[in-house]
Motif scaffolding. Sequence first.
Motif, PDB file in Angstrom:
ATOM      1  N   LEU A  60      38.677  12.370  24.549  1.00 27.77           N
ATOM      2  CA  LEU A  60      38.387  13.778  24.268  1.00 27.77           C
ATOM      3  C   LEU A  60      36.982  14.076  24.799  1.00 27.77           C
ATOM      4  CD1 LEU A  60      39.693  13.975  20.582  1.00 27.77           C
ATOM      5  CD2 LEU A  60      40.973  14.255  22.713  1.00 27.77           C
ATOM      6  N   PRO A  61      36.847  14.910  25.817  1.00 26.80           N
ATOM      7  CA  PRO A  61      35.537  15.113  26.447  1.00 26.80           C
ATOM      8  C   PRO A  61      34.452  15.596  25.503  1.00 26.80           C
ATOM      9  CG  PRO A  61      37.283  16.002  27.828  1.00 26.80           C
ATOM     10  CD  PRO A  61      37.924  15.623  26.529  1.00 26.80           C
ATOM     11  N   THR A  62      34.809  16.314  24.445  1.00 25.92           N
ATOM     12  CA  THR A  62      33.795  16.854  23.534  1.00 25.92           C
ATOM     13  C   THR A  62      33.718  16.096  22.212  1.00 25.92           C
ATOM     14  OG1 THR A  62      35.397  18.549  22.834  1.00 25.92           O
ATOM     15  CG2 THR A  62      33.810  19.162  24.541  1.00 25.92           C
ATOM     16  N   ALA A  63      34.219  14.865  22.180  1.00 26.20           N
ATOM     17  CA  ALA A  63      34.062  14.002  21.007  1.00 26.20           C
ATOM     18  C   ALA A  63      32.857  13.094  21.212  1.00 26.20           C
ATOM     19  CB  ALA A  63      35.315  13.166  20.777  1.00 26.20           C
ATOM     20  N   VAL A  64      32.050  12.946  20.166  1.00 27.05           N
ATOM     21  CA  VAL A  64      30.778  12.220  20.240  1.00 27.05           C
ATOM     22  C   VAL A  64      30.721  11.221  19.087  1.00 27.05           C
ATOM     23  CG1 VAL A  64      28.263  12.445  20.116  1.00 27.05           C
ATOM     24  CG2 VAL A  64      29.608  14.216  21.248  1.00 27.05           C
ATOM     25  N   MET A  65      30.116  10.066  19.333  1.00 29.11           N
ATOM     26  CA  MET A  65      29.892   9.113  18.247  1.00 29.11           C
ATOM     27  C   MET A  65      28.511   8.490  18.398  1.00 29.11           C
ATOM     28  SD  MET A  65      29.883   5.693  17.118  1.00 29.11           S
ATOM     29  CE  MET A  65      30.941   4.615  18.076  1.00 29.11           C
ATOM     30  N   GLY A  66      27.741   8.477  17.321  1.00 32.40           N
ATOM     31  CA  GLY A  66      26.449   7.806  17.290  1.00 32.40           C
ATOM     32  C   GLY A  66      26.443   6.751  16.204  1.00 32.40           C
ATOM     33  N   GLU A  67      25.949   5.556  16.515  1.00 35.89           N
ATOM     34  CA  GLU A  67      25.920   4.449  15.550  1.00 35.89           C
ATOM     35  C   GLU A  67      24.501   3.931  15.402  1.00 35.89           C
ATOM     36  OE1 GLU A  67      28.893   0.899  15.162  1.00 35.89           O
ATOM     37  OE2 GLU A  67      27.186   0.157  16.324  1.00 35.89           O
ATOM     38  N   ALA A  68      24.142   3.551  14.188  1.00 36.75           N
ATOM     39  CA  ALA A  68      22.845   2.924  13.920  1.00 36.75           C
ATOM     40  C   ALA A  68      23.037   1.820  12.897  1.00 36.75           C
ATOM     41  CB  ALA A  68      21.842   3.954  13.411  1.00 36.75           C
ATOM     42  N   GLY A  69      22.161   0.814  12.957  1.00 33.27           N
ATOM     43  CA  GLY A  69      22.231  -0.308  12.040  1.00 33.27           C
ATOM     44  C   GLY A  69      22.916  -1.494  12.671  1.00 33.27           C
ATOM     45  N   GLU A  70      22.930  -2.602  11.928  1.00 25.77           N
ATOM     46  CA  GLU A  70      23.500  -3.848  12.438  1.00 25.77           C
ATOM     47  C   GLU A  70      24.323  -4.527  11.351  1.00 25.77           C
ATOM     48  OE1 GLU A  70      23.279  -4.746  15.503  1.00 25.77           O
ATOM     49  OE2 GLU A  70      21.696  -3.374  16.178  1.00 25.77           O
ATOM     50  N   GLY A  71      25.473  -5.112  11.751  1.00 26.34           N
ATOM     51  CA  GLY A  71      26.276  -5.905  10.839  1.00 26.34           C
ATOM     52  C   GLY A  71      26.775  -5.113   9.650  1.00 26.34           C
ATOM     53  N   GLY A  72      27.282  -5.808   8.651  1.00 22.35           N
ATOM     54  CA  GLY A  72      27.660  -5.191   7.393  1.00 22.35           C
ATOM     55  C   GLY A  72      28.783  -4.177   7.505  1.00 22.35           C
ATOM     56  N   PRO A  73      29.002  -3.399   6.434  1.00 22.01           N
ATOM     57  CA  PRO A  73      30.055  -2.385   6.428  1.00 22.01           C
ATOM     58  C   PRO A  73      29.741  -1.246   7.406  1.00 22.01           C
ATOM     59  CG  PRO A  73      29.215  -2.810   4.214  1.00 22.01           C
ATOM     60  CD  PRO A  73      28.278  -3.453   5.158  1.00 22.01           C
TER      61      PRO A  73
END
Length: 470
Positions: A60-73
């Motif tokens: 989907l061209p207008t879908a975005v995801m940002g992730e932060a942190g390491e490991g865990g849930p």
Amino acid sequence: MQNTDKIWTIVDSKQADYIELSDRVFEMPELNYREVKSAAAHAEQLRREGFRVETGIAGLPTAVMGEAGEGGPVIAILGEYDALPELSQAPGVSEHQPLPNQPAGHGCGHNLLGAGAMLAAAAVKDFLAERGLKGRVRYYGCPAEEGGAGKAFMVKDGAFKDVDIAISWHPADFAAVTAAISLANTTLDFEFSGRASHAAAAPHLGRSALDAAELMNVGVNYMREHMPSDARIHYAYLDAGGIAPNVVQAKARLRYVVRATMVSQVHELIARVRKIAEGAALMTETTVTSEVVSAMSSLLANTPLEDAMQRNFDRLGPPPFDADDVAFARRMQKTVTPAHIESAFRRSGLPVTDFPLCNAIAPREVPGPRMMGSTDVGDVSWAVPTVQARGATYTIGTPGHSWQLTAHGQSPLAHKGMVHVAKVMAGVAVDALVEPGLLEKAKADFAERLVRTPYKPLLPDDAKPPFHMF
């Protein structure tokens, strides 16, 4: 308590950037799958915050995801930013005043929804870093909730497969935990094909697709008496065959939305609607084809997460509206009927008062029948334990999908409600990360529900995102 106070302090410290993001998205309303500028603004803010950013999620061209942190849930917080057609409106004005050269508008508050969700995610990111905790927070910018079922296509593609829990919210007139009741739905297009002819000189040689479309609508309207009382069917003409009345229309196209509380009921109703369409084609000697445009499942509850969200609401209390907010809300209430206001209180479960803004957290259990809409968060809730909040961002009694709701979009009271619900979502995320057993209880509740009722998505296997539905 200490963790809750800390995360709420972080939310407060970050709110200015996200109020600005919400206002910026409000000023560039974009329809389903066309949220190019809005998605770019969200991706830009994620990068500024230090998230690892991916775009074009699930194709989907207008879908975005940002992730932060390491490991865990992995904690997902879901946002949206699509607008609605024909709901342009000047902000902060208590009369209908569409903006020139801007037919679309944020008549469902999704400018606030996306910014508020990202504010919560950004606060959780900082909390994890400051405490040195294992865990990842993800902000998902999800396109096309308004009938385009963006999240359903994301679920179908596996975008949430490694997520532990998902948290979301929606603008409302009362603050509360969202009850996990909604209507599953399917959107279908029906196209009738006939034969053009001169409507005066040779009408007998024509076969009217418009006649077929009108007969279909009449047939479905008669069917309404004989379907579940909480089911809903709506339609709109996408193409009535042209504007010349002296031509027998050779093409006509309709869009139908079929809704019901159970997926099985949706399938049954669709089969009946298709039979009516075939009957209309038979009566008019035309042909008809149909295709599924999008589909959404109903919501699946999760009691442990809802309990956690309720605790956050109870401790936080209602949004801190001030006298100016109340004055604006009183002006807005003059644009609706007493029935709108009474209906809003009835839905909330709170006693009717003359105060125009939310000043108490609405109860989770509301007696009597509930009016329901649909949301593609439903499909996420069948893929991962999910909880939703309602954030009080507009005047009590404001109709959904209206110019009045758009008028609230940049108001100080909407900003306060957005920050308030961001605190609740961030609080639930922190509880899931630090409270012993909460994640396990949420997952166990989710698994038990799936055993009782397995997930059967309404989207056909070959369904493609409707990039050009408007």
